[in-house]
Design an enzyme around this catalytic site. Structure first.
Site, PDB file in Angstrom:
ATOM      1  N   TYR A  22      -2.008  -0.142  10.734  1.00  0.00           N
ATOM      2  CA  TYR A  22      -2.089  -0.497   9.315  1.00  0.00           C
ATOM      3  C   TYR A  22      -0.828  -0.055   8.577  1.00  0.00           C
ATOM      4  CZ  TYR A  22      -3.720  -0.814   4.511  1.00  0.00           C
ATOM      5  OH  TYR A  22      -3.841  -1.125   3.177  1.00  0.00           O
ATOM      6  N   SER A  30       0.859  -1.178   0.000  1.00  0.00           N
ATOM      7  CA  SER A  30       0.000   0.000   0.000  1.00  0.00           C
ATOM      8  C   SER A  30       0.893   1.225   0.000  1.00  0.00           C
ATOM      9  CB  SER A  30      -0.876   0.002   1.258  1.00  0.00           C
ATOM     10  OG  SER A  30      -1.518   1.248   1.427  1.00  0.00           O
TER      11      SER A  30
END
Length: 162
Positions: A116, A103
Site C-alpha cells: 500500500y 495518502s
C-alpha cells in the site's frame, strides 16, 4: 455501487446534477470506456479527482500477489489512465485541475503496509512528475493538487487511528 448511489442521491438533494458510473478502476479498458461516455454525454472534463483506492494491511510475505497487483492497478495505474483520458482536452484549452488523492502513506511508511505504501509513494511521484511536465510544456492553466490524508474511515480499515 451502493455507496455510489448513496453519494449521488445526497448530491442531488443538495441541488447538483449527477451522472454516476460504476467503473472497476483496476481495468484500464473500463476507465477508457467510461471516459468516452462522459465526454460524449457531458463534454470536456475540467476537474478530475483521482480518488479510487484499495488497501490490504498485512506483512509483505502474507500479502498475496493478486492483492499487490490490485493495489497498484487502482492506487497508481488508474491515475495514469484517467489522466490520459481527460488531459488532452485540458491541454487544448490550457484549463483544468487534476487532483491526486494519495495518502500520508505516500510520504511516510508503516509496517504491514509495504504494498500500500509503495503504491501511494508512486501516486505522489505521479503527481509531482505530472506537475513538472505540465510546467515544462507551458500549460500554466492546468492546476494540480495532491491530497495526502492520514486515515479516512471508508470501511477498508476498522477503527483507523494514528
Amino acid at each position: 455501487q451502493h455507496g455510489l448511489e448513496d453519494t449521488a442521491a445526497e448530491c442531488e438533494r443538495l441541488g447538483a446534477a449527477v451522472h454516476a458510473f460504476v467503473v472497476d478502476c483496476s481495468k484500464r479498458e473500463e476507465i477508457y470506456s467510461a471516459a468516452e461516455k462522459v465526454k460524449k454525454d457531458m463534454g470536456d472534463v475540467s476537474i478530475l479527482v483521482n480518488n479510487a483506492g484499495v488497501i490490504t494491511a498485512a506483512d509483505l510475505l502474507s500479502t498475496q500477489d493478486h492483492q499487490i497487483e490490485k493495489m497498484f492497478e487502482v492506487n497508481t495505474l488508474a491515475h495514469f489512465w484517467t489522466t490520459r483520458a481527460f488531459l488532452p482536452a485540458m491541454m487544448n484549452n490550457n484549463h483544468g485541475h487534476i487532483v491526486t488523492v494519495a495518502s500520508v502513506a505516500g510520504h511516510l511508511v508503516t509496517s504491514f503496509m509495504v504494498a500500500y505504501c509503495s503504491s501511494k509513494f508512486a501516486a505522489v511521484g505521479f503527481h509531482k512528475a505530472l506537475t513538472e511536465e505540465l510546467s515544462t510544456l507551458g500549460k500554466d492553466g492546468i492546476k494540480t493538487t495532491c491530497l495526502s490524508p492520514v486515515f479516512i474511515n471508508t470501511g477498508f480499515i476498522k477503527n483507523p487511528s494514528t
